[in-house]
Design an enzyme around this catalytic site. Structure first.
Site, PDB file in Angstrom:
ATOM      1  N   ASP B 295       0.857  -1.193   0.000  1.00  0.00           N
ATOM      2  CA  ASP B 295       0.000   0.000   0.000  1.00  0.00           C
ATOM      3  C   ASP B 295       0.896   1.249   0.000  1.00  0.00           C
ATOM      4  O   ASP B 295       1.924   1.297   0.681  1.00  0.00           O
ATOM      5  CB  ASP B 295      -0.884  -0.010   1.263  1.00  0.00           C
ATOM      6  CG  ASP B 295      -1.900   1.097   1.271  1.00  0.00           C
ATOM      7  OD1 ASP B 295      -2.994   0.845   0.698  1.00  0.00           O
ATOM      8  OD2 ASP B 295      -1.611   2.166   1.803  1.00  0.00           O
ATOM      9  N   ILE B 296       0.519   2.230  -0.827  1.00  0.00           N
ATOM     10  CA  ILE B 296       1.320   3.476  -0.879  1.00  0.00           C
ATOM     11  C   ILE B 296       0.987   4.310   0.361  1.00  0.00           C
ATOM     12  O   ILE B 296      -0.198   4.521   0.667  1.00  0.00           O
ATOM     13  CB  ILE B 296       1.007   4.272  -2.155  1.00  0.00           C
ATOM     14  CG1 ILE B 296       1.333   3.411  -3.401  1.00  0.00           C
ATOM     15  CG2 ILE B 296       1.772   5.587  -2.199  1.00  0.00           C
ATOM     16  CD1 ILE B 296       0.847   4.014  -4.707  1.00  0.00           C
ATOM     17  N   GLU B 338      -4.802   2.318  -3.986  1.00  0.00           N
ATOM     18  CA  GLU B 338      -3.357   2.404  -3.987  1.00  0.00           C
ATOM     19  C   GLU B 338      -2.758   1.125  -3.399  1.00  0.00           C
ATOM     20  O   GLU B 338      -1.667   1.110  -2.896  1.00  0.00           O
ATOM     21  CB  GLU B 338      -2.891   3.633  -3.176  1.00  0.00           C
ATOM     22  CG  GLU B 338      -3.115   3.580  -1.673  1.00  0.00           C
ATOM     23  CD  GLU B 338      -4.478   4.074  -1.207  1.00  0.00           C
ATOM     24  OE1 GLU B 338      -5.428   4.052  -2.037  1.00  0.00           O
ATOM     25  OE2 GLU B 338      -4.618   4.477  -0.059  1.00  0.00           O
TER      26      GLU B 338
END
Lengths: 172, 423
Positions: B295-296, B338
């Protein structure tokens, strides 16, 4: 009784006469029919001549039968003579002469002049005549002397020979 | 209808053979009818010839009423077994002579003679006056009543009667021959039809087999070999073109269905399918199946600061970097806004950590240029190494997600690996 016999005799005679009349008509017709199967030496006369010597057993039958008919493309002339010397030119000679001597004389004349000789006399064919006609059981029988025909320079077609008793070499 | 259930090969055969059989039947019927008519006339002509010859031969006999010679002439028919009776009557209609066959029964001959005698009476005017011959026929016999003409007058009538046995025998022979020829012709036509149907049927069969093969294997790469230069050739050409189009469409659809349009990575649906496949395979071989959930960090801030276009660009660059860092055969998918998923087959905890860490450090080191800005992003990753005991992938994802959550809790920009196979 005599009347009855007479009547019966009359009836019998008329039957015989009728039979004889029918036979004569048939015989008269045969004379013309013979001509269709006979070939003569060329003759120049205008008519086809039928000569009867001695007696005429046909009465008027021949005249009536051939009055409007033609034989060999010619009209028919019927003559009656009493002697051989009177025969002259003819095609067919019907001989009723009663004696053998006279008949032989007529036959000789016919042979010499290429004439078809016909007679009812017994032994006619055997004695040199060409055609002998006889009625047996009301049916006509024809006897032909083939040698005599050849001597007379007369040709007879085979159909006629086929219906006749033909004498050749003096034998049937 | 049985015909409808036949294959096209047999339909064609039945059609050809039945057409020929019908044509042969019609032509045979016509020929037989014509032959029957002409042969019947021919048989009558034979009798007419007899009567013509006989009437000439027998003319003198009739003319001089000579029964004996007439009988002799008529008896020549003894050699002809088909003549039932021959007789001649004079101009008054009285019988002159008669020949009756000894070959036929007396009853047959007598019955026929009675009929002919009554005809002689009823046709007297025509025969004697008009001199016209009369032809008589019945089921078993034929006869001619011929006038015998002398110097334009009818002097008698010749009657010749024959049976129809010769005619019947000849017709029987003819029909037998005709039937045999038809049968042989039909046989030859059958063989020729069997031979000639091949060029028509083989392409159809070939096409059907290709259809069946495609239906079974779903392999649209198949094509039909183009050997024909006729309508079948055109059909094959169109069929092959259609297969190519189907194949391209399927690939396009598959790509659309399995790919994330923004990043070009696999989408969630495809990733889940692949996971099922790989779990099944690992279950079969008792091998590792490992996943990394990624996950960003603070991605919302990027969108808020630089805009959504910048966010999309960041996602594209991150995707590219993950692909570069993952192994060639790993499945990399974007599974959320994301969020990314990496499925690694046959990968233990150390290898999985190496991969995850390589991805994390590469992204950390990367400065993403967007317009005039340089954007710096980090990611958090949670991994799970597992030797599966069932086909269920949910626990796998759940534990990996938990690991990701842990990484987030540990301050982000880090990797947490969990696993049932870890020491």
């Amino acid at each position: 009784m005599r009347l009855i016999y007479g009547a019966l005799l009359l009836c019998f005679a008329s039957v015989l006469a009728w039979g004889s009349d029918e036979e004569r008509k048939l015989e008269a017709a045969f004379l013309g029919r013979f001509a269709n199967y006979i070939e003569w030496q060329a003759k120049s006369q205008e008519h086809f001549i039928i000569t009867l010597i001695d007696e005429n057993p046909f009465g008027t039958i021949l005249d009536k039968l051939y009055v409007d008919k033609r034989i060999k493309g010619k009209t028919v002339l019927v003559r009656l003579v009493t002697k051989v010397e009177e025969i002259g030119i003819t095609d067919l000679l019907f001989i009723t002469l009663t004696t053998q001597k006279e008949r032989l004389e007529a036959i000789r004349y016919a042979q010499e002049h290429s004439i078809l000789s016909i007679s009812e006399a017994r032994g006619f064919a055997e004695s040199g005549g060409i055609i002998q006609l006889n009625f047996v059981d009301q049916k006509i029988r024809i006897k032909i002397n083939y040698d005599a025909a050849m001597r007379s320079h007369i040709k007879i077609a085979s159909p006629l020979l086929s219906v006749a008793t033909v004498l050749q070499g003096g034998k049937p | 209808m049985i015909f409808q259930h036949l294959s096209i090969r047999y339909k064609l055969l039945v059609l050809l053979v039945s057409s020929v059989a019908l044509a042969l039947f019609i032509s045979s019927c016509l020929v037989i009818a014509y032959t029957q008519k002409t042969q019947y006339t021919h048989s009558l002509n034979d009798i007419e010839q007899y009567t013509n010859v006989m009437s000439t031969n027998i003319q003198a006999s009739v003319l001089f009423r000579d029964e004996i010679s007439a009988k002799k002439i008529l008896s020549s028919f003894e050699n002809n077994s088909h003549i039932m009776s021959a007789w001649v009557v004079d101009e008054e209609g009285k019988p002159l002579s008669r020949f009756n066959s000894q070959v036929h029964t007396a009853k047959e001959v007598d019955t026929l003679n009675i009929e002919l005698e009554s005809l002689l009476i009823s046709q007297k005017e025509n025969l004697f006056e008009k001199q016209q011959s009369y032809h008589y026929t019945n089921e078993h016999a034929m006869a001619i009543l011929q006038p015998i003409v002398y110097e334009g007058s009818t002097i008698g009538v010749l009657v010749i009667a024959s049976d129809t046995a010769q005619f019947e025998m000849m017709m029987y022979d003819f029909i037998t021959i005709q039937f045999s020829i038809s049968l042989v012709t039909l046989g030859v036509i059958f063989l020729l039809s069997w031979w000639f149907q091949k060029p028509f049927i083989t392409p159809v069969i070939s096409l059907i087999e290709t259809f069946q093969n495609i239906a079974k294997t779903k392999n649209y790469s198949t094509s039909v070999a183009l050997k024909q230069h006729d309508e079948f050739g055109t059909l094959y050409e169109h069929f092959n073109s259609m297969l190519v189009e189907i194949k391209e469409r399927d690939e396009r659809l598959l790509h659309l269905a399995s790919t994330d349009s923004l990043t070009g990575l696999s989408n969630r649906h495809y990733a889940m399918e692949m996971m099922h496949t790989l779990v099944a395979k690992a279950l079969r071989h008792q091998g590792f199946i490992s996943v990394i959930m990624l996950d960003i960090d603070h991605f919302k801030n990027i969108n808020d600061t630089y805009g959504h276009m910048a966010g999309d660009e960041v996602l594209r660059v991150i995707a590219k970097l993950i692909i570069e860092c993952a192994r060639e055969y790993d499945v990399v998918a974007r599974v959320g806004g994301e969020e990314f998923l990496i499925v690694c087959e046959g990968c233990d905890d150390q290898s999985l950590f190496v991969i995850a860490e390589r991805i994390r450090s590469t992204i950390e080191a990367k400065e993403i240029r967007y317009e005039t800005s340089l954007i710096h992003v980090t990611i958090s990753a949670g991994g799970y190494v597992h030797i599966p005991t069932s086909h269920n992938i949910e626990p796998l994802l759940k534990i990996a997600d938990d690991a990701l959550y842990e990484a987030k809790m540990q301050g982000r920009n880090c990797v947490v690996i969990k696993g049932s196979a870890c020491a």
